[in-house]
Design an enzyme around this catalytic site. Sequence first.
Site, PDB file in Angstrom:
ATOM      1  N   THR A   1     -15.905   2.086 -14.089  1.00  0.00           N
ATOM      2  CA  THR A   1     -16.006   0.978 -13.123  1.00  0.00           C
ATOM      3  C   THR A   1     -16.537  -0.256 -13.841  1.00  0.00           C
ATOM      4  O   THR A   1     -17.418  -0.153 -14.690  1.00  0.00           O
ATOM      5  CB  THR A   1     -16.892   1.342 -11.911  1.00  0.00           C
ATOM      6  OG1 THR A   1     -17.017   0.174 -11.081  1.00  0.00           O
ATOM      7  CG2 THR A   1     -18.271   1.845 -12.297  1.00  0.00           C
TER       8      THR A   1
ATOM      9  N   CYS B   1      -6.775   0.144  18.008  1.00  0.00           N
ATOM     10  CA  CYS B   1      -7.709   1.103  18.634  1.00  0.00           C
ATOM     11  C   CYS B   1      -8.397   2.003  17.614  1.00  0.00           C
ATOM     12  O   CYS B   1      -9.222   2.824  17.976  1.00  0.00           O
ATOM     13  CB  CYS B   1      -6.990   1.938  19.692  1.00  0.00           C
ATOM     14  SG  CYS B   1      -5.841   3.153  19.009  1.00  0.00           S
TER      15      CYS B   1
ATOM     16  N   ALA C   1     -12.695   8.023 -20.282  1.00  0.00           N
ATOM     17  CA  ALA C   1     -13.393   9.038 -19.477  1.00  0.00           C
ATOM     18  C   ALA C   1     -12.793  10.423 -19.696  1.00  0.00           C
ATOM     19  O   ALA C   1     -13.514  11.422 -19.708  1.00  0.00           O
ATOM     20  CB  ALA C   1     -13.327   8.649 -18.003  1.00  0.00           C
TER      21      ALA C   1
ATOM     22  N   TYR D   1       0.829  -1.221   0.000  1.00  0.00           N
ATOM     23  CA  TYR D   1       0.000   0.000   0.000  1.00  0.00           C
ATOM     24  C   TYR D   1       0.858   1.264   0.000  1.00  0.00           C
ATOM     25  O   TYR D   1       0.450   2.287  -0.568  1.00  0.00           O
ATOM     26  CB  TYR D   1      -1.002  -0.014   1.160  1.00  0.00           C
ATOM     27  CG  TYR D   1      -2.210  -0.883   0.845  1.00  0.00           C
ATOM     28  CD1 TYR D   1      -3.260  -0.387   0.083  1.00  0.00           C
ATOM     29  CD2 TYR D   1      -2.271  -2.201   1.258  1.00  0.00           C
ATOM     30  CE1 TYR D   1      -4.354  -1.178  -0.244  1.00  0.00           C
ATOM     31  CE2 TYR D   1      -3.356  -3.013   0.940  1.00  0.00           C
ATOM     32  CZ  TYR D   1      -4.394  -2.489   0.188  1.00  0.00           C
ATOM     33  OH  TYR D   1      -5.469  -3.282  -0.152  1.00  0.00           O
TER      34      TYR D   1
ATOM     35  N   HIS E   1     -14.551   3.018  -0.482  1.00  0.00           N
ATOM     36  CA  HIS E   1     -13.540   1.993  -0.170  1.00  0.00           C
ATOM     37  C   HIS E   1     -12.355   2.557   0.598  1.00  0.00           C
ATOM     38  O   HIS E   1     -11.279   1.960   0.604  1.00  0.00           O
ATOM     39  CB  HIS E   1     -13.079   1.301  -1.462  1.00  0.00           C
ATOM     40  CG  HIS E   1     -14.164   0.464  -2.097  1.00  0.00           C
ATOM     41  ND1 HIS E   1     -14.110  -0.010  -3.388  1.00  0.00           N
ATOM     42  CD2 HIS E   1     -15.342   0.012  -1.590  1.00  0.00           C
ATOM     43  CE1 HIS E   1     -15.209  -0.718  -3.650  1.00  0.00           C
ATOM     44  NE2 HIS E   1     -15.975  -0.711  -2.582  1.00  0.00           N
TER      45      HIS E   1
ATOM     46  N   ASN F   1     -12.527   4.752  -5.519  1.00  0.00           N
ATOM     47  CA  ASN F   1     -11.073   4.907  -5.571  1.00  0.00           C
ATOM     48  C   ASN F   1     -10.513   5.342  -4.224  1.00  0.00           C
ATOM     49  O   ASN F   1     -11.122   6.132  -3.509  1.00  0.00           O
ATOM     50  CB  ASN F   1     -10.690   5.913  -6.656  1.00  0.00           C
ATOM     51  CG  ASN F   1     -11.123   5.435  -8.035  1.00  0.00           C
ATOM     52  OD1 ASN F   1     -11.427   4.256  -8.196  1.00  0.00           O
ATOM     53  ND2 ASN F   1     -11.166   6.329  -8.989  1.00  0.00           N
TER      54      ASN F   1
HETATM   55  P1  OAD Z   1     -12.000  -2.355 -12.184  1.00  0.00           P
HETATM   56  O1  OAD Z   1     -10.543  -2.537 -12.448  1.00  0.00           O
HETATM   57  O2  OAD Z   1     -12.788  -3.552 -11.798  1.00  0.00           O
HETATM   58  O3  OAD Z   1     -12.688  -1.713 -13.461  1.00  0.00           O
HETATM   59  C1  OAD Z   1     -12.154  -0.613 -14.107  1.00  0.00           C
HETATM   60  C2  OAD Z   1     -13.052  -0.264 -15.280  1.00  0.00           C
HETATM   61  O4  OAD Z   1     -12.571   0.930 -15.871  1.00  0.00           O
HETATM   62  C3  OAD Z   1     -13.103  -1.322 -16.378  1.00  0.00           C
HETATM   63  O5  OAD Z   1     -14.465  -1.591 -16.695  1.00  0.00           O
HETATM   64  C4  OAD Z   1     -12.371  -0.661 -17.556  1.00  0.00           C
HETATM   65  O6  OAD Z   1     -12.930  -1.035 -18.812  1.00  0.00           O
HETATM   66  C5  OAD Z   1     -12.625   0.792 -17.272  1.00  0.00           C
HETATM   67  N1  OAD Z   1     -11.608   1.718 -17.796  1.00  0.00           N
HETATM   68  C6  OAD Z   1     -10.268   1.570 -17.843  1.00  0.00           C
HETATM   69  N2  OAD Z   1      -9.677   2.677 -18.311  1.00  0.00           N
HETATM   70  C7  OAD Z   1     -10.683   3.564 -18.566  1.00  0.00           C
HETATM   71  C8  OAD Z   1     -10.722   4.887 -19.060  1.00  0.00           C
HETATM   72  N3  OAD Z   1      -9.621   5.564 -19.386  1.00  0.00           N
HETATM   73  N4  OAD Z   1     -11.926   5.486 -19.180  1.00  0.00           N
HETATM   74  C9  OAD Z   1     -13.081   4.814 -18.886  1.00  0.00           C
HETATM   75  N5  OAD Z   1     -13.085   3.562 -18.404  1.00  0.00           N
HETATM   76  C10 OAD Z   1     -11.920   2.940 -18.254  1.00  0.00           C
HETATM   77  O7  OAD Z   1     -12.107  -1.174 -11.105  1.00  0.00           O
HETATM   78  P2  OAD Z   1     -13.349  -0.807 -10.153  1.00  0.00           P
HETATM   79  O8  OAD Z   1     -14.628  -1.040 -10.854  1.00  0.00           O
HETATM   80  O9  OAD Z   1     -13.062   0.532  -9.613  1.00  0.00           O
HETATM   81  O10 OAD Z   1     -11.845  -2.520  -4.219  1.00  0.00           O
HETATM   82  O11 OAD Z   1     -13.164  -1.882  -9.019  1.00  0.00           O
HETATM   83  C11 OAD Z   1     -13.982  -1.816  -7.892  1.00  0.00           C
HETATM   84  C12 OAD Z   1     -13.220  -2.261  -6.676  1.00  0.00           C
HETATM   85  O12 OAD Z   1     -12.579  -3.514  -6.936  1.00  0.00           O
HETATM   86  C13 OAD Z   1     -12.064  -1.360  -6.290  1.00  0.00           C
HETATM   87  O13 OAD Z   1     -12.470  -0.235  -5.535  1.00  0.00           O
HETATM   88  C14 OAD Z   1     -11.198  -2.270  -5.475  1.00  0.00           C
HETATM   89  C15 OAD Z   1     -11.234  -3.498  -6.384  1.00  0.00           C
HETATM   90  O14 OAD Z   1     -10.989  -4.716  -5.761  1.00  0.00           O
HETATM   91  C16 OAD Z   1     -11.138  -2.672  -3.120  1.00  0.00           C
HETATM   92  O15 OAD Z   1      -9.922  -2.605  -3.110  1.00  0.00           O
HETATM   93  C17 OAD Z   1     -11.974  -2.891  -1.899  1.00  0.00           C
END
Ligand code: OAD
Length: 262
Positions: free
Chosen positions: A195, A129, A238, A66, A118, A101
């Site tokens: 996402t 604690c 995006a 991390y 998250h 994020n």
């Molecule tokens: P993911 O890695 O699962 O998904 C990322 C998404 O962004 C995918 O659908 C890609 O197609 C899309 N993507 C990539 N580059 C992009 C761009 N430039 N513009 C638009 N879209 C783009 O990430 P999350 O959905 O954020 O949790 O994942 C959710 C959670 O899973 C995270 O918060 C994390 C992970 O495990 C924890 O750590 C608790």
Amino acid sequence: MDAAPYLAALRDARHVVVLTGAGVSAESGVPTFRDRQTGLWATFDPMQLATPSAYERDPSLVWGWYEWRRAAVQSAQPNAAHRAITAMAAAVPRLTLITQNVDDLHERAGSASVLHLHGELGRPYCAVCRRAYALPPDPPRVVPDGERIEPPRCESCGGRIRPGVVWFGEALPQAQWRRAVDAASRCDAFFCVGTSSLVQPAASLTDVAIRAGAITIQVNLSPTDMDARVAHSLRGAAGSVLPGLVSEVWGGGNRGGQHRAR
Ligand code: OAD
């Protein structure tokens, strides 16, 4: 639905909700999780790094990983997508920004009151604690691929400090989650941006907004399961799609973002 009524409806929206995921920070050089070649979970095993038992088993491996991610985020800059969301917030009567994020790129782009479902890399706390731990002001010193780093100790109880993120198997921060559900169920327009919509309960917010009758718009580079459920799927990066949309709907409020887009 053709484009004009959808853009007009967005222009009339009183409360807009934006839910972001890792894709919104991808153009800043912060890796996503599930992209096949570049996603963090393609290289690292979440069960070794992102669960309470992983931390109990090997705290210095987890803390070092991390810290490596925190260093990467500190050297990254917000991109045109982050800035477009800030511009959107300035253009609409009310905007609620919800993110999965753990970086602070929305805040550094000027967004306020971001709901971090998250957690945040910059807010570690004591694993015993739960007292907040003040990180030193200097950026973390880490080697390129990361290394084991012994976590610091709590000044109050001596317990180990843990990353301020939500791990698999842990509950979301309840106050932020309640505010997110409330916003999704009352908004006129809901964006899910960058996402995969695979992680619950965050992904269910889009369904809450659909049931509430909001206009739903997805922005993603790739297809997702959400394509069939949202009203509009905008395929693309995006950092290109959002500035264009903000400019089209709200009249160029994001001119700076477009010029700086890479
Ligand atoms: P993911 O890695 O699962 O998904 C990322 C998404 O962004 C995918 O659908 C890609 O197609 C899309 N993507 C990539 N580059 C992009 C761009 N430039 N513009 C638009 N879209 C783009 O990430 P999350 O959905 O954020 O949790 O994942 C959710 C959670 O899973 C995270 O918060 C994390 C992970 O495990 C924890 O750590 C608790």
